[in-house]
Design a protein around this motif. Structure first.
Motif, PDB file in Angstrom:
ATOM      1  N   GLY A 151       5.457  -2.019  -5.942  1.00  0.00           N
ATOM      2  CA  GLY A 151       4.612  -2.350  -4.796  1.00  0.00           C
ATOM      3  C   GLY A 151       3.149  -2.077  -5.062  1.00  0.00           C
ATOM      4  O   GLY A 151       2.272  -2.886  -4.708  1.00  0.00           O
ATOM      5  N   LEU A 152       2.835  -0.939  -5.689  1.00  0.00           N
ATOM      6  CA  LEU A 152       1.434  -0.607  -5.967  1.00  0.00           C
ATOM      7  C   LEU A 152       0.817  -1.599  -6.952  1.00  0.00           C
ATOM      8  O   LEU A 152      -0.324  -2.038  -6.771  1.00  0.00           O
ATOM      9  N   ILE A 153       1.555  -1.960  -8.007  1.00  0.00           N
ATOM     10  CA  ILE A 153       1.031  -2.912  -8.978  1.00  0.00           C
ATOM     11  C   ILE A 153       0.841  -4.284  -8.338  1.00  0.00           C
ATOM     12  O   ILE A 153      -0.167  -4.976  -8.580  1.00  0.00           O
ATOM     13  N   SER A 154       1.781  -4.697  -7.502  1.00  0.00           N
ATOM     14  CA  SER A 154       1.654  -6.002  -6.842  1.00  0.00           C
ATOM     15  C   SER A 154       0.479  -6.015  -5.874  1.00  0.00           C
ATOM     16  O   SER A 154      -0.259  -7.008  -5.791  1.00  0.00           O
ATOM     17  N   LEU A 155       0.296  -4.921  -5.139  1.00  0.00           N
ATOM     18  CA  LEU A 155      -0.861  -4.847  -4.245  1.00  0.00           C
ATOM     19  C   LEU A 155      -2.163  -4.881  -5.030  1.00  0.00           C
ATOM     20  O   LEU A 155      -3.137  -5.516  -4.614  1.00  0.00           O
ATOM     21  N   TYR A 156      -2.179  -4.202  -6.168  1.00  0.00           N
ATOM     22  CA  TYR A 156      -3.374  -4.221  -7.022  1.00  0.00           C
ATOM     23  C   TYR A 156      -3.657  -5.652  -7.493  1.00  0.00           C
ATOM     24  O   TYR A 156      -4.811  -6.118  -7.478  1.00  0.00           O
ATOM     25  N   ALA A 157      -2.592  -6.351  -7.924  1.00  0.00           N
ATOM     26  CA  ALA A 157      -2.769  -7.709  -8.438  1.00  0.00           C
ATOM     27  C   ALA A 157      -3.266  -8.654  -7.356  1.00  0.00           C
ATOM     28  O   ALA A 157      -4.237  -9.405  -7.560  1.00  0.00           O
ATOM     29  N   VAL A 158      -2.615  -8.636  -6.197  1.00  0.00           N
ATOM     30  CA  VAL A 158      -3.054  -9.511  -5.101  1.00  0.00           C
ATOM     31  C   VAL A 158      -4.428  -9.087  -4.605  1.00  0.00           C
ATOM     32  O   VAL A 158      -5.267  -9.924  -4.257  1.00  0.00           O
ATOM     33  N   GLY A 159      -4.682  -7.775  -4.603  1.00  0.00           N
ATOM     34  CA  GLY A 159      -5.993  -7.292  -4.173  1.00  0.00           C
ATOM     35  C   GLY A 159      -7.118  -7.776  -5.064  1.00  0.00           C
ATOM     36  O   GLY A 159      -8.254  -7.958  -4.611  1.00  0.00           O
ATOM     37  N   SER A 160      -6.829  -7.992  -6.356  1.00  0.00           N
ATOM     38  CA  SER A 160      -7.866  -8.511  -7.247  1.00  0.00           C
ATOM     39  C   SER A 160      -8.269  -9.926  -6.874  1.00  0.00           C
ATOM     40  O   SER A 160      -9.354 -10.390  -7.256  1.00  0.00           O
ATOM     41  N   LYS A 161      -7.427 -10.617  -6.146  1.00  0.00           N
ATOM     42  CA  LYS A 161      -7.761 -11.961  -5.660  1.00  0.00           C
ATOM     43  C   LYS A 161      -8.371 -11.902  -4.269  1.00  0.00           C
ATOM     44  O   LYS A 161      -9.193 -12.758  -3.910  1.00  0.00           O
ATOM     45  N   VAL A 162      -7.974 -10.902  -3.493  1.00  0.00           N
ATOM     46  CA  VAL A 162      -8.582 -10.727  -2.166  1.00  0.00           C
ATOM     47  C   VAL A 162     -10.026 -10.269  -2.307  1.00  0.00           C
ATOM     48  O   VAL A 162     -10.916 -10.707  -1.557  1.00  0.00           O
ATOM     49  N   PHE A 163     -10.268  -9.382  -3.274  1.00  0.00           N
ATOM     50  CA  PHE A 163     -11.626  -8.890  -3.538  1.00  0.00           C
ATOM     51  C   PHE A 163     -12.007  -9.281  -4.972  1.00  0.00           C
ATOM     52  O   PHE A 163     -11.953  -8.456  -5.888  1.00  0.00           O
ATOM     53  N   PRO A 164     -12.357 -10.532  -5.210  1.00  0.00           N
ATOM     54  CA  PRO A 164     -12.589 -11.012  -6.583  1.00  0.00           C
ATOM     55  C   PRO A 164     -13.835 -10.401  -7.205  1.00  0.00           C
ATOM     56  O   PRO A 164     -14.792 -10.045  -6.514  1.00  0.00           O
ATOM     57  N   GLN A 165     -13.783 -10.269  -8.529  1.00  0.00           N
ATOM     58  CA  GLN A 165     -14.916  -9.783  -9.293  1.00  0.00           C
ATOM     59  C   GLN A 165     -15.603 -10.954  -9.996  1.00  0.00           C
ATOM     60  O   GLN A 165     -14.984 -11.976 -10.279  1.00  0.00           O
ATOM     61  N   GLU A 166     -16.870 -10.768 -10.296  1.00  0.00           N
ATOM     62  CA  GLU A 166     -17.630 -11.846 -10.921  1.00  0.00           C
ATOM     63  C   GLU A 166     -17.111 -12.169 -12.315  1.00  0.00           C
ATOM     64  O   GLU A 166     -17.182 -13.316 -12.768  1.00  0.00           O
ATOM     65  N   THR A 167     -16.570 -11.171 -13.012  1.00  0.00           N
ATOM     66  CA  THR A 167     -16.106 -11.391 -14.374  1.00  0.00           C
ATOM     67  C   THR A 167     -14.753 -12.089 -14.443  1.00  0.00           C
ATOM     68  O   THR A 167     -14.369 -12.566 -15.513  1.00  0.00           O
ATOM     69  N   GLU A 168     -14.025 -12.135 -13.354  1.00  0.00           N
ATOM     70  CA  GLU A 168     -12.706 -12.760 -13.338  1.00  0.00           C
ATOM     71  C   GLU A 168     -12.856 -14.218 -12.909  1.00  0.00           C
ATOM     72  O   GLU A 168     -13.144 -14.507 -11.740  1.00  0.00           O
ATOM     73  N   THR A 169     -12.658 -15.127 -13.848  1.00  0.00           N
ATOM     74  CA  THR A 169     -12.850 -16.551 -13.561  1.00  0.00           C
ATOM     75  C   THR A 169     -11.549 -17.324 -13.484  1.00  0.00           C
ATOM     76  O   THR A 169     -11.561 -18.506 -13.142  1.00  0.00           O
ATOM     77  N   PHE A 170     -10.422 -16.683 -13.813  1.00  0.00           N
ATOM     78  CA  PHE A 170      -9.134 -17.368 -13.780  1.00  0.00           C
ATOM     79  C   PHE A 170      -8.511 -17.244 -12.396  1.00  0.00           C
ATOM     80  O   PHE A 170      -8.636 -16.215 -11.719  1.00  0.00           O
ATOM     81  N   ALA A 171      -7.799 -18.298 -11.996  1.00  0.00           N
ATOM     82  CA  ALA A 171      -7.123 -18.272 -10.703  1.00  0.00           C
ATOM     83  C   ALA A 171      -5.807 -17.502 -10.775  1.00  0.00           C
ATOM     84  O   ALA A 171      -5.374 -16.909  -9.790  1.00  0.00           O
ATOM     85  N   ARG A 172      -5.166 -17.502 -11.932  1.00  0.00           N
ATOM     86  CA  ARG A 172      -3.891 -16.797 -12.081  1.00  0.00           C
ATOM     87  C   ARG A 172      -4.097 -15.288 -12.009  1.00  0.00           C
ATOM     88  O   ARG A 172      -5.079 -14.755 -12.525  1.00  0.00           O
ATOM     89  N   LEU A 173      -3.140 -14.613 -11.375  1.00  0.00           N
ATOM     90  CA  LEU A 173      -3.190 -13.158 -11.332  1.00  0.00           C
ATOM     91  C   LEU A 173      -2.910 -12.602 -12.724  1.00  0.00           C
ATOM     92  O   LEU A 173      -1.921 -12.971 -13.363  1.00  0.00           O
ATOM     93  N   ARG A 174      -3.758 -11.697 -13.195  1.00  0.00           N
ATOM     94  CA  ARG A 174      -3.494 -11.063 -14.484  1.00  0.00           C
ATOM     95  C   ARG A 174      -3.836  -9.579 -14.508  1.00  0.00           C
ATOM     96  O   ARG A 174      -3.592  -8.901 -15.502  1.00  0.00           O
ATOM     97  N   GLU A 175      -4.439  -9.072 -13.477  1.00  0.00           N
ATOM     98  CA  GLU A 175      -4.737  -7.640 -13.399  1.00  0.00           C
ATOM     99  C   GLU A 175      -3.557  -6.901 -12.778  1.00  0.00           C
ATOM    100  O   GLU A 175      -2.874  -7.453 -11.906  1.00  0.00           O
ATOM    101  N   PRO A 176      -3.278  -5.669 -13.196  1.00  0.00           N
ATOM    102  CA  PRO A 176      -4.088  -4.773 -14.018  1.00  0.00           C
ATOM    103  C   PRO A 176      -3.749  -4.783 -15.500  1.00  0.00           C
ATOM    104  O   PRO A 176      -4.261  -3.957 -16.249  1.00  0.00           O
ATOM    105  N   PHE A 177      -2.871  -5.703 -15.936  1.00  0.00           N
ATOM    106  CA  PHE A 177      -2.445  -5.696 -17.327  1.00  0.00           C
ATOM    107  C   PHE A 177      -3.255  -6.652 -18.199  1.00  0.00           C
ATOM    108  O   PHE A 177      -3.131  -6.617 -19.421  1.00  0.00           O
ATOM    109  N   GLY A 178      -4.035  -7.517 -17.586  1.00  0.00           N
ATOM    110  CA  GLY A 178      -4.748  -8.516 -18.349  1.00  0.00           C
ATOM    111  C   GLY A 178      -3.851  -9.646 -18.819  1.00  0.00           C
ATOM    112  O   GLY A 178      -4.267 -10.480 -19.625  1.00  0.00           O
TER     113      GLY A 178
END
Length: 708
Positions: A151-178
């Motif tokens: 659950g924590l990893i999934s929330l982190y992954a979806v959260g990276s799309k809810v709060f996007p960073q400028e360096t992340e240009t891909f639409a696919r979820l890949r954080e926190p593992f890259g």
């Protein structure tokens, strides 16, 4: 009213206002701590590509596993059998083979790194077995910890799309593992765990209701990662759970609600270009991310309400036997209709059933197949770039079928067979990487480990034919079957991807392997961790137990120290180049840089990188003979590595001005890596110098370069 002898003692409560909250017990604290540890392992190690964080995680796992196994040896009654010893022995054989392959590996330094990882995973299995041996009754905490981690990893992954960073240009979820497929796999772990949580007949109703929103979150995570492998692994793991666990109707209710909620949200997401298109402006992604966050929160709230409502209805009025049978038949009909509908859709397509199957198989196995796009259409595509990597792995295996290219040798050995300029670290599938790296010996070693694990799982869960119907489906047995479903989910995905090399994916599954195998026979009562201090003190007074525990701890320390050495070598090499750059004059820093480069070589005598660095340092210091000697040592250390030949050829042409010898040195480099742009450019440059700028030597070209 006084409690009777049959009633459990009342747990102390904490007062929060007018609400009495039970004080968390040791089991709850253990589960919470384990969830945090698993999350920390996943976040720190990431995709396993960075040496520093990965080394820290591996050393921590080795030391923790040694402490747990040593403590178990001290506190265990010597009359109890050592459950899990066969699996640990099979894993130790695999680790030993990985270490011995350093002797023939095309890149021994990578084989060392693979050995470190295998030893860390062995420690995880041993630690899991020790925990099950000493605290087997805490199996709900194990499953809860795994579910919390997912659950924590999934929330982190979806959260990276809810709060996007400028360096992340891909639409696919890949954080926190890259890596998107690793994110999808962790979410896939959560599917059978959610089925267990929502279907179990014990536990707090509100906690059980969490299974519905969690499963919806896991489905959204897998779909947003566009991970076909994760969806396949989750489907197989779920089928195993439904086939083995008799709580099918309860599980089907969780699966239906979670799939419906997650499917609706995912369908809305796929209709938003700002959430599914790469390289969207940051402000647009931020606006779409807020909308996504609201949609996910709404889904979680609705599914939580559905879970509570369903639990309330079942508590008030349980379904009658005939209702359960009718519902069960309905579920089976729905499941049976899935392949029928799928085959029917293929039959009415333009290619027909046979043509569609033939085209799909060709796309799956063709090394030259078109790579699917990074958008939602990828979920329905069959083709993949994996066929290319698998084909190269088979060719590497055929070069040396008995021993392979050595652990971690695939990335270097594949260069001889590649048809592109891509740099690939894994074969994207353990089923083909093991033969490529370790040959037939590796295949046999892994088969022994798999068979030992399957036997241990069957023994712990009473899956053997004579025990299947005789043993009741206790809560613990269902919990162990759920953990086995997580192992199956990981095994399916690891066969077709390189998630074995990502600690955040491998460690949870291997922890389940260790726990199940350490549990022993299913009919034996699980142990409770009472009087641990007294048992440890008694174990210290037993010479055999003390010696065994001390040996395990010493071995763990030795493994951790060995794991640390490659990192120390890299750090010393970086310091050497920094010392060379920071010096006011070139000569001022050469001596210090030379010492640091030698230190790097001492820490890792199997790596050619310190020799490359020493060649640069000696060149700056004007000692070209010593620089040449260092590069020649690199060739002698790794003669099957095209990079060593290329570095020596570059030095020969740039520093010594000898184009004819350069051409001779480039022969092995081009044989081992015919697609190397650097080698090709250097070859053309050398031939021009030989011919006075007229081009290649008569009768020579890239295709006729000398071979080793």
């Amino acid at each position: 009213m006084a409690t009777t002898a049959a009633e459990p003692p009342l747990r102390p409560r904490l007062r929060v206002g007018a609400l009495a909250v039970p004080r968390p017990g040791a089991e709850t604290l253990f589960g919470a701590a384990l969830a945090l540890v698993l999350t920390a392992v996943g976040l720190r190690a990431g995709g396993g590509a960075s040496l520093g964080p990965t080394t820290e995680v591996e050393m921590g796992l080795q030391l923790a596993g040694g402490l747990l196994v040593g403590g178990a040896l001290l506190s265990t009654d010597r009359r109890r059998p050592l459950h899990g010893a066969v699996v640990l022995a099979a894993f130790a054989v695999l680790a030993a083979l990985t270490a011995v392959s350093i002797l023939w590996a095309v890149e021994p330094s990578d084989a060392w790194l693979e050995t470190n990882q295998t030893l860390a995973y062995l420690a995880v299995v041993g630690g899991g077995a020790a925990l099950a041996r000493e605290a087997g009754a805490w199996w709900p905490a194990l499953l809860g910890a795994l579910l919390g981690f997912c659950g924590l990893i999934s929330l982190y992954a979806v959260g990276s799309k809810v709060f996007p960073q400028e360096t992340e240009t891909f639409a696919r979820l890949r954080e926190p593992f890259g890596y998107w497929n690793a994110v999808g796999l962790v979410a896939a772990f959560g599917v059978p765990l959610s089925l267990w949580l929502g279907a179990r007949r014990h536990g707090h109703a509100a906690v059980n209701a969490l299974a519905h929103p969690l499963l919806g979150l896991f489905l959204v995570t897998m779909l947003l990662a566009y991970s076909r492998g994760a969806l396949l692994a989750a489907a197989v793991g779920s089928l195993v759970w439904f086939a083995l666990v008799p709580l099918r109707l309860r599980g089907a209710a969780v699966l239906a609600s979670g799939t419906l909620g997650g499917g609706i949200v995912s369908a809305w997401i796929f209709a938003q270009d700002a959430l599914t298109t790469d390289r969207v402006p940051l402000d647009t992604r931020q606006t779409a991310g807020l909308e996504l966050g609201l949609a996910v929160l709404a889904m979680l709230a609705v599914l939580m309400g559905a879970g509570l409502g369903l639990g309330f209805l079942l508590a008030r009025r349980a379904p009658r036997p005939d209702t359960r049978r009718t519902a069960g038949v309905g579920v089976l009909l729905v499941v049976a209709m899935v392949p029928v509908v799928f085959l029917g859709s293929l039959a009415v397509s333009d290619r027909g059933l046979g043509g569609s199957i033939s085209e799909g198989w060709k796309s799956l196995t063709d090394p030259d197949a078109t790579t699917p796009a990074n958008d939602p259409s990828r979920l329905t595509a069959v083709g993949s770039v994996r066929a290319r990597y698998w084909d190269q792995a088979v060719k590497v295996f055929q070069e040396d079928k008995l021993t392979g290219a050595g652990a971690g040798g695939y990335p270097t050995a594949r260069r001889r067979f590649r048809e592109d300029e891509l740099v690939v670290r894994h074969a994207h599938g353990h089923a083909v990487q093991v033969p490529a790296d370790l040959g037939i010996l590796g295949i046999l070693s892994y088969l022994a480990l798999v068979l030992a694990t399957l036997f241990a799982i069957a023994r712990a869960t009473s899956l053997r034919r004579r025990d299947w119907r005789r043993q009741p489906f206790t809560p613990e047995r269902i919990g162990l079957l759920t953990a086995a479903s997580v192992v199956v989910t990981f095994a399916v995905h690891a066969l077709i991807d390189w998630t074995w090399s990502i600690p955040g994916c491998a460690v949870p599954a291997l922890l389940c392997v260790g726990w199940i195998t350490g549990r022993g026979r299913g009919e034996e009562p699980p142990t409770r961790p009472h009087a641990v201090r007294r048992r440890l003190a008694a174990g210290v007074r037993r010479p055999q137990a003390s010696v065994a525990a001390a040996a395990v701890l010493a071995l763990a320390l030795l493994c951790a120290f060995a794991t640390w050495q490659p990192l120390r070598s890299v750090q010393a090499g970086d310091d050497a180049l920094d010392a060379l750059d920071a010096a006011q004059t070139p000569q001022a820093g050469v001596e210090r840089a030379r010492e640091l480069a030698q230190t790097a070589r001492d820490h890792n005598p199997l790596s050619v990188q310190p020799l490359f660095e020493l060649g640069v340092i000696e060149t700056v210091g004007g000692r070209k003979d010593q620089a040449q000697r260092a590069l020649e040592d690199a060739v002698e250390l790794q003669p099957d590595n095209p990079e060593t030949w290329l570095r020596l050829a570059q030095f020969t042409l740039r520093q010594q001005g000898d184009p004819r010898r350069t051409i001779d040195l480039l022969g092995p480099a081009l044989y081992l890596d015919p697609r190397s742009d650097q080698a090709a450019a250097l070859y053309l440059d050398a031939t021009r110098q030989v011919n006075g700028g007229a081009g290649a030597l008569p009768g020579q070209g890239l295709g006729t370069a000398p071979t080793p």
